[in-house]
Design a protein around this motif. Structure first.
Motif, PDB file in Angstrom:
ATOM      1  N   ILE A 244      39.855  25.370  -5.576  1.00 25.26           N
ATOM      2  CA  ILE A 244      40.134  24.903  -6.937  1.00 25.26           C
ATOM      3  C   ILE A 244      39.234  23.710  -7.229  1.00 25.26           C
ATOM      4  O   ILE A 244      39.225  22.725  -6.479  1.00 25.26           O
ATOM      5  CB  ILE A 244      41.613  24.500  -7.094  1.00 25.26           C
ATOM      6  CG1 ILE A 244      42.517  25.690  -6.751  1.00 25.26           C
ATOM      7  CG2 ILE A 244      41.893  24.002  -8.509  1.00 25.26           C
ATOM      8  CD1 ILE A 244      43.984  25.338  -6.698  1.00 25.26           C
ATOM      9  N   LYS A 245      38.490  23.789  -8.302  1.00 25.85           N
ATOM     10  CA  LYS A 245      37.542  22.733  -8.640  1.00 25.85           C
ATOM     11  C   LYS A 245      38.258  21.432  -9.017  1.00 25.85           C
ATOM     12  O   LYS A 245      39.333  21.457  -9.610  1.00 25.85           O
ATOM     13  CB  LYS A 245      36.656  23.194  -9.810  1.00 25.85           C
ATOM     14  CG  LYS A 245      35.737  24.353  -9.451  1.00 25.85           C
ATOM     15  CD  LYS A 245      34.894  24.767 -10.644  1.00 25.85           C
ATOM     16  CE  LYS A 245      33.965  25.926 -10.278  1.00 25.85           C
ATOM     17  NZ  LYS A 245      33.148  26.368 -11.437  1.00 25.85           N
ATOM     18  N   ASP A 246      37.606  20.313  -8.651  1.00 26.54           N
ATOM     19  CA  ASP A 246      38.077  18.981  -9.033  1.00 26.54           C
ATOM     20  C   ASP A 246      39.517  18.738  -8.608  1.00 26.54           C
ATOM     21  O   ASP A 246      40.294  18.111  -9.328  1.00 26.54           O
ATOM     22  CB  ASP A 246      37.929  18.786 -10.541  1.00 26.54           C
ATOM     23  CG  ASP A 246      37.790  17.309 -10.901  1.00 26.54           C
ATOM     24  OD1 ASP A 246      37.441  16.522 -10.008  1.00 26.54           O
ATOM     25  OD2 ASP A 246      38.036  16.955 -12.062  1.00 26.54           O
ATOM     26  N   CYS A 247      39.892  19.229  -7.447  1.00 29.08           N
ATOM     27  CA  CYS A 247      41.256  19.081  -6.920  1.00 29.08           C
ATOM     28  C   CYS A 247      41.150  18.618  -5.476  1.00 29.08           C
ATOM     29  O   CYS A 247      40.181  18.927  -4.785  1.00 29.08           O
ATOM     30  CB  CYS A 247      41.982  20.421  -7.027  1.00 29.08           C
ATOM     31  SG  CYS A 247      43.680  20.403  -6.392  1.00 29.08           S
ATOM     32  N   PHE A 248      42.149  17.846  -5.008  1.00 29.04           N
ATOM     33  CA  PHE A 248      42.046  17.292  -3.662  1.00 29.04           C
ATOM     34  C   PHE A 248      43.347  17.430  -2.863  1.00 29.04           C
ATOM     35  O   PHE A 248      43.689  16.587  -2.044  1.00 29.04           O
ATOM     36  CB  PHE A 248      41.623  15.816  -3.719  1.00 29.04           C
ATOM     37  CG  PHE A 248      42.366  15.002  -4.745  1.00 29.04           C
ATOM     38  CD1 PHE A 248      43.570  14.395  -4.448  1.00 29.04           C
ATOM     39  CD2 PHE A 248      41.843  14.854  -6.002  1.00 29.04           C
ATOM     40  CE1 PHE A 248      44.247  13.658  -5.392  1.00 29.04           C
ATOM     41  CE2 PHE A 248      42.502  14.114  -6.965  1.00 29.04           C
ATOM     42  CZ  PHE A 248      43.721  13.505  -6.658  1.00 29.04           C
ATOM     43  N   THR A 249      44.087  18.497  -3.115  1.00 29.87           N
ATOM     44  CA  THR A 249      45.273  18.794  -2.315  1.00 29.87           C
ATOM     45  C   THR A 249      45.261  20.259  -1.916  1.00 29.87           C
ATOM     46  O   THR A 249      44.328  20.995  -2.238  1.00 29.87           O
ATOM     47  CB  THR A 249      46.567  18.473  -3.095  1.00 29.87           C
ATOM     48  OG1 THR A 249      46.499  19.103  -4.375  1.00 29.87           O
ATOM     49  CG2 THR A 249      46.744  16.990  -3.266  1.00 29.87           C
ATOM     50  N   ALA A 250      46.308  20.692  -1.233  1.00 28.17           N
ATOM     51  CA  ALA A 250      46.382  22.074  -0.763  1.00 28.17           C
ATOM     52  C   ALA A 250      47.782  22.622  -0.995  1.00 28.17           C
ATOM     53  O   ALA A 250      48.766  21.875  -1.071  1.00 28.17           O
ATOM     54  CB  ALA A 250      46.032  22.142   0.722  1.00 28.17           C
ATOM     55  N   LEU A 251      47.863  23.932  -1.118  1.00 28.98           N
ATOM     56  CA  LEU A 251      49.145  24.618  -1.303  1.00 28.98           C
ATOM     57  C   LEU A 251      49.074  25.958  -0.590  1.00 28.98           C
ATOM     58  O   LEU A 251      48.119  26.713  -0.768  1.00 28.98           O
ATOM     59  CB  LEU A 251      49.422  24.838  -2.795  1.00 28.98           C
ATOM     60  CG  LEU A 251      50.600  25.765  -3.130  1.00 28.98           C
ATOM     61  CD1 LEU A 251      51.927  25.079  -2.781  1.00 28.98           C
ATOM     62  CD2 LEU A 251      50.582  26.165  -4.594  1.00 28.98           C
ATOM     63  N   LEU A 252      50.089  26.245   0.215  1.00 30.52           N
ATOM     64  CA  LEU A 252      50.195  27.537   0.879  1.00 30.52           C
ATOM     65  C   LEU A 252      51.372  28.282   0.270  1.00 30.52           C
ATOM     66  O   LEU A 252      52.485  27.762   0.216  1.00 30.52           O
ATOM     67  CB  LEU A 252      50.404  27.371   2.387  1.00 30.52           C
ATOM     68  CG  LEU A 252      50.543  28.666   3.197  1.00 30.52           C
ATOM     69  CD1 LEU A 252      49.254  29.476   3.144  1.00 30.52           C
ATOM     70  CD2 LEU A 252      50.922  28.367   4.636  1.00 30.52           C
ATOM     71  N   THR A 253      51.113  29.462  -0.242  1.00 33.53           N
ATOM     72  CA  THR A 253      52.191  30.292  -0.784  1.00 33.53           C
ATOM     73  C   THR A 253      52.027  31.697  -0.241  1.00 33.53           C
ATOM     74  O   THR A 253      50.990  32.342  -0.442  1.00 33.53           O
ATOM     75  CB  THR A 253      52.184  30.285  -2.327  1.00 33.53           C
ATOM     76  OG1 THR A 253      53.141  31.214  -2.809  1.00 33.53           O
ATOM     77  CG2 THR A 253      50.819  30.608  -2.892  1.00 33.53           C
ATOM     78  N   GLY A 254      53.032  32.154   0.478  1.00 35.11           N
ATOM     79  CA  GLY A 254      52.898  33.434   1.153  1.00 35.11           C
ATOM     80  C   GLY A 254      51.800  33.361   2.205  1.00 35.11           C
ATOM     81  O   GLY A 254      51.840  32.520   3.098  1.00 35.11           O
TER      82      GLY A 254
END
Length: 323
Positions: free
Chosen positions: A181-191
């Motif tokens: 994801i552009k211009d983003c600095f975190t992470a998310l795990l889904t499934g």
């Protein structure tokens, strides 16, 4: 029947005005147009409904509940909740949000929907069961298809990051695809899909691992499912309380108070989860690495103030004292 159709028409007109004005003001910011549009639309709907239910001299003061007025207005507000939710989602679809803004959007829309839902249950208590069923059906569907609508809102693009898959596999987490994801600095795990901010990939490798492992911990513990169940319980209890209140003004006040209380319950649960996550990551990757990463993320968030909806839930130093 004519009154019912008129109230549904008011709901549609309020949506057109609310979202139309927001789009004119925030044409280039779909997030704000969506959130503030929904707020304006639902506010207009509630003000209009309560005017004709309580102040119109042709009607007199109506009693909420099983009366025709309470039933019709309650059903109209039920329609308003899901109509506004649909329009709000369509506005942020393909909007290129960051993960922070996507989460913020979900939270804001959920709270507005909760407030109006409680008001409509107060007017027509039989809707409590309808809302509970819709909450479960839609909630389960969103959990199963979360990867899809997160991709839609963030415009995420697939990345080939085998080292992240290998890193998470050590913790028993199998990731099929990684999206950037552009211009983003975190992470998310889904499934089995990992969403990672492309700016996070500019961090030191151990700092990137901190954010990825935090996302994996939250997903592996089934936090989203627990939040769904907790939200349903809070809604059922709040709905029964509002339905028992007789005065119309107190119904509104009670719905507002219980909405704020549910926000507090959510926040307390998030803090509990965050503390457990921090402790796990600190044990695996080191407390110093965790602290360094959190400070870097916080600094980035401060620089982006006004461009993102990131909220630091606690000072990093205070947060580390709980680890």
């Amino acid at each position: 029947m004519c009154e019912m159709l008129a109230e549904f028409a008011v709901t549609v007109i309020s949506a057109v005005i609310g979202f139309g004005v927001s789009l004119m003001v925030w044409r280039s910011d779909r997030y704000r147009a969506s959130v503030y549009g929904m707020f304006t639309s639902l506010t207009l709907t509630i003000v209009w409904m309560f005017y004709f239910a309580t102040l119109n001299p042709l009607h007199g003061e109506m009693i909420a509940g099983e009366t025709a007025s309470g039933r019709e207005i309650g059903l109209a507000l039920l329609f308003a909740v899901y109509l506004n939710y649909l329009i709000a989602y369509l506005l942020v679809r393909n909007a290129g949000l960051t993960l922070h803004r996507a989460a913020s959007w979900e939270n804001n829309v959920r709270k507005m929907s909760l407030f109006v839902s409680l008001v409509s249950v107060g007017l027509y208590p039989r809707l409590l069961g309808v809302y509970a069923l819709l909450y479960l059906v839609i909630g389960v569907w969103l959990l199963k298809n979360r990867e899809g609508y997160i991709r839609n809102m963030t415009n995420a693009e697939r990345l080939d990051l085998g080292w992240i898959k290998g890193f998470l596999k050590k913790y028993g987490v199998d990731v099929e695809e990684v999206y950037g994801i552009k211009d983003c600095f975190t992470a998310l795990l889904t499934g089995r899909r990992l969403f990672i901010g492309e700016r996070l990939l500019e961090f030191e490798p151990d700092e990137t691992k901190v954010m990825v492992l935090e996302a994996a911990y939250v997903e592996s513990r089934g936090i989203a499912v627990r939040q769904l169940i907790l939200g349903l319980l809070v809604f059922l209890i709040s709905g029964m309380v509002v339905a028992d209140i007789g005065d119309w003004t107190l119904k509104l006040a009670g719905a507002a108070f219980l909405t704020l209380l549910s926000w507090g319950v959510d926040l307390a649960y998030i803090i509990q989860v965050r503390t457990a996550t921090d402790r796990f990551v600190a044990e695996e990757l080191g407390k110093e690495t965790l602290q360094r990463t959190l400070k870097k993320v916080t600094e980035l968030a401060k620089r982006r103030k006004g461009k993102d909806e990131f909220m630091t839930l606690a000072n990093v130093d205070k947060r580390m004292k709980k680890v």
